[in-house]
Write a protein that holds these residues in place. Structure first.
Motif, mmCIF file in Angstrom:
data_model
loop_
_atom_site.group_PDB
_atom_site.id
_atom_site.type_symbol
_atom_site.label_atom_id
_atom_site.label_comp_id
_atom_site.label_asym_id
_atom_site.label_seq_id
_atom_site.Cartn_x
_atom_site.Cartn_y
_atom_site.Cartn_z
ATOM 1 N N ILE A 135 1.015 -1.046 0.194
ATOM 2 C CA ILE A 135 -0.008 0.139 -0.190
ATOM 3 C C ILE A 135 0.824 1.289 0.096
ATOM 4 O O ILE A 135 0.774 2.362 -0.540
ATOM 5 C CB ILE A 135 -0.856 0.076 1.184
ATOM 6 C CG1 ILE A 135 -2.142 -0.981 1.011
ATOM 7 C CG2 ILE A 135 -1.771 1.400 1.404
ATOM 8 C CD1 ILE A 135 -2.602 -1.624 2.135
ATOM 9 N N GLY A 136 2.034 1.238 0.635
ATOM 10 C CA GLY A 136 2.861 2.434 0.841
ATOM 11 C C GLY A 136 3.265 2.900 -0.697
ATOM 12 O O GLY A 136 3.906 3.810 -0.687
ATOM 13 N N SER A 137 3.485 1.992 -1.550
ATOM 14 C CA SER A 137 4.006 2.396 -2.804
ATOM 15 C C SER A 137 3.022 3.247 -3.725
ATOM 16 O O SER A 137 3.728 3.814 -4.665
ATOM 17 C CB SER A 137 4.483 1.017 -3.761
ATOM 18 O OG SER A 137 3.275 0.399 -4.104
ATOM 19 N N GLY A 138 1.812 3.016 -3.269
ATOM 20 C CA GLY A 138 0.963 4.021 -4.127
ATOM 21 C C GLY A 138 0.274 3.310 -5.173
ATOM 22 O O GLY A 138 -0.723 3.659 -5.740
ATOM 23 N N LYS A 139 0.892 2.168 -5.718
ATOM 24 C CA LYS A 139 0.324 1.226 -6.635
ATOM 25 C C LYS A 139 0.280 -0.340 -6.048
ATOM 26 O O LYS A 139 0.606 -1.144 -6.413
ATOM 27 C CB LYS A 139 1.079 1.231 -7.846
ATOM 28 C CG LYS A 139 1.041 2.450 -8.856
ATOM 29 C CD LYS A 139 -0.161 2.381 -9.546
ATOM 30 C CE LYS A 139 -0.251 3.476 -10.512
ATOM 31 N NZ LYS A 139 -0.851 4.635 -9.976
ATOM 32 N N GLY A 140 -0.132 -0.426 -4.724
ATOM 33 C CA GLY A 140 -0.378 -1.467 -4.170
ATOM 34 C C GLY A 140 -1.771 -2.158 -4.205
ATOM 35 O O GLY A 140 -2.405 -1.669 -4.971
ATOM 36 N N LYS A 141 -2.114 -3.028 -3.356
ATOM 37 C CA LYS A 141 -3.301 -3.780 -3.407
ATOM 38 C C LYS A 141 -3.918 -4.217 -4.946
ATOM 39 O O LYS A 141 -3.612 -5.239 -5.299
ATOM 40 C CB LYS A 141 -4.628 -2.696 -2.654
ATOM 41 C CG LYS A 141 -5.790 -3.480 -2.301
ATOM 42 C CD LYS A 141 -6.829 -2.567 -1.732
ATOM 43 C CE LYS A 141 -8.052 -3.380 -1.490
ATOM 44 N NZ LYS A 141 -9.189 -2.465 -1.537
ATOM 45 N N GLY A 176 -8.033 -0.823 -10.353
ATOM 46 C CA GLY A 176 -9.204 -0.375 -9.941
ATOM 47 C C GLY A 176 -10.079 -1.676 -8.981
ATOM 48 O O GLY A 176 -9.105 -2.131 -8.387
ATOM 49 N N GLN A 177 -11.083 -1.793 -9.036
ATOM 50 C CA GLN A 177 -11.799 -3.006 -8.172
ATOM 51 C C GLN A 177 -11.515 -4.543 -9.066
ATOM 52 O O GLN A 177 -10.875 -4.711 -9.857
ATOM 53 C CB GLN A 177 -13.157 -2.665 -8.055
ATOM 54 C CG GLN A 177 -13.325 -1.414 -7.057
ATOM 55 C CD GLN A 177 -12.507 -1.210 -5.682
ATOM 56 O OE1 GLN A 177 -12.578 -2.422 -5.084
ATOM 57 N NE2 GLN A 177 -11.804 -0.317 -5.652
ATOM 58 N N LYS A 178 -12.519 -5.261 -8.522
ATOM 59 C CA LYS A 178 -12.662 -6.552 -9.047
ATOM 60 C C LYS A 178 -13.282 -6.716 -10.601
ATOM 61 O O LYS A 178 -13.744 -5.485 -11.173
ATOM 62 C CB LYS A 178 -13.535 -7.613 -8.144
ATOM 63 C CG LYS A 178 -12.682 -7.831 -6.952
ATOM 64 C CD LYS A 178 -13.677 -8.506 -6.171
ATOM 65 C CE LYS A 178 -14.824 -7.948 -5.038
ATOM 66 N NZ LYS A 178 -15.219 -8.600 -3.941
ATOM 67 N N GLY A 179 -13.305 -7.724 -11.188
ATOM 68 C CA GLY A 179 -13.762 -7.953 -12.469
ATOM 69 C C GLY A 179 -12.839 -8.430 -13.394
ATOM 70 O O GLY A 179 -11.832 -8.604 -13.251
ATOM 71 N N GLN A 180 -13.428 -8.689 -14.817
ATOM 72 C CA GLN A 180 -12.921 -9.105 -15.859
ATOM 73 C C GLN A 180 -11.551 -8.118 -16.313
ATOM 74 O O GLN A 180 -10.573 -8.829 -16.435
ATOM 75 C CB GLN A 180 -13.798 -9.392 -16.744
ATOM 76 C CG GLN A 180 -13.141 -10.277 -18.163
ATOM 77 C CD GLN A 180 -13.764 -10.542 -19.155
ATOM 78 O OE1 GLN A 180 -15.083 -10.143 -19.446
ATOM 79 N NE2 GLN A 180 -13.643 -11.403 -19.943
ATOM 80 N N LYS A 181 -11.809 -7.123 -16.206
ATOM 81 C CA LYS A 181 -10.695 -6.207 -16.533
ATOM 82 C C LYS A 181 -9.577 -6.195 -15.864
ATOM 83 O O LYS A 181 -8.438 -5.617 -16.055
ATOM 84 C CB LYS A 181 -11.120 -4.621 -16.943
ATOM 85 C CG LYS A 181 -12.260 -4.779 -18.190
ATOM 86 C CD LYS A 181 -12.489 -3.383 -18.451
ATOM 87 C CE LYS A 181 -13.285 -3.355 -19.649
ATOM 88 N NZ LYS A 181 -13.983 -1.884 -19.790
ATOM 89 N N SER A 182 -9.840 -6.398 -14.644
ATOM 90 C CA SER A 182 -8.858 -6.442 -13.464
ATOM 91 C C SER A 182 -7.766 -7.681 -13.604
ATOM 92 O O SER A 182 -6.923 -7.646 -12.907
ATOM 93 C CB SER A 182 -9.278 -6.315 -11.936
ATOM 94 O OG SER A 182 -9.844 -7.410 -11.635
ATOM 95 N N ARG A 183 -8.276 -8.582 -14.135
ATOM 96 C CA ARG A 183 -7.541 -10.083 -14.175
ATOM 97 C C ARG A 183 -6.647 -9.918 -15.632
ATOM 98 O O ARG A 183 -6.779 -9.103 -16.333
ATOM 99 C CB ARG A 183 -8.694 -11.219 -14.608
ATOM 100 C CG ARG A 183 -9.834 -11.129 -13.569
ATOM 101 C CD ARG A 183 -9.635 -11.880 -12.512
ATOM 102 N NE ARG A 183 -10.794 -11.930 -11.660
ATOM 103 C CZ ARG A 183 -10.802 -11.314 -10.586
ATOM 104 N NH1 ARG A 183 -10.113 -10.383 -9.859
ATOM 105 N NH2 ARG A 183 -12.160 -11.801 -9.755
ATOM 106 N N SER A 184 -5.608 -10.816 -15.380
ATOM 107 C CA SER A 184 -4.747 -10.819 -16.708
ATOM 108 C C SER A 184 -5.121 -11.597 -17.757
ATOM 109 O O SER A 184 -6.088 -12.472 -17.408
ATOM 110 C CB SER A 184 -3.352 -11.367 -16.337
ATOM 111 O OG SER A 184 -3.591 -12.753 -15.928
#
Length: 166
Positions: free
Chosen positions: A23-29, A34-42
């Motif tokens: 989380i501290g890197s600013g691009k964690g989690k 964004g959130q969940k869903g097909q576009k968040s998967r590889s």
């Protein structure tokens, strides 16, 4: 200034962002996805997907076909040849063939040679060696004292005979 003191200006090179490293890197989690869903998967490939409906590219009718035995000529007009002669990009002394037209930048592509068409006006006396030419083009070249040599077409390879089973 010394060679060992040369370096980039401040901010000229930007470091690579390491995503998904806390989380501290600013691009964690979620790693900027964004959130969940097909576009968040590889491995997502949803361009053109219409939610199970028949896609647009499949709804449209098909038209035409690619002839595997068709000829591919580079089309060259007499007016363009005259323009290139005036610009001294083509030499009128020798025979102008496919290689000369390609080198001048007039004939693009055309794996079966060049086809000469009569569009435009020719003023120079030239000798051409092409794969094909229209009647009007041949007449126009001969009218100014030039000549057109049309190369023989290659015969297609003979078909192999297949034995029929009884």
């Amino acid at each position: 200034m010394k060679l060992n003191e040369i370096k980039d200006n401040e901010g000229a090179r930007k470091g690579r962002m390491r995503i998904g490293r806390g989380i501290g890197s600013g691009k964690g989690k979620t790693g900027g996805r964004g959130q969940k869903g097909q576009k968040s998967r590889s491995g997502v490939s949803i361009n053109g997907f219409a939610g199970g409906q028949m896609p647009l590219h499949m709804r449209l009718p098909k038209r035409g076909f690619n002839n595997p035995f068709g000829t591919d000529y580079a089309i060259v007009n007499l007016g363009m040849i005259q323009k290139f002669i005036d610009a001294k990009k083509l030499d009128t002394k020798g025979t102008i063939d496919h290689a000369a037209l390609k080198a001048a930048g007039l004939a693009r592509g055309g794996k079966d040679g060049v086809r000469l068409l009569a569009k435009g006006e020719l003023k120079s006396k030239i000798s051409l060696s092409v794969a094909g030419a229209s009647k009007g083009a041949v007449e126009a070249v001969e009218k100014v004292g030039g000549k057109v040599e049309i190369a023989e077409k290659k015969a297609p390879a003979p078909k192999k005979e297949t034995k029929k089973k009884d």
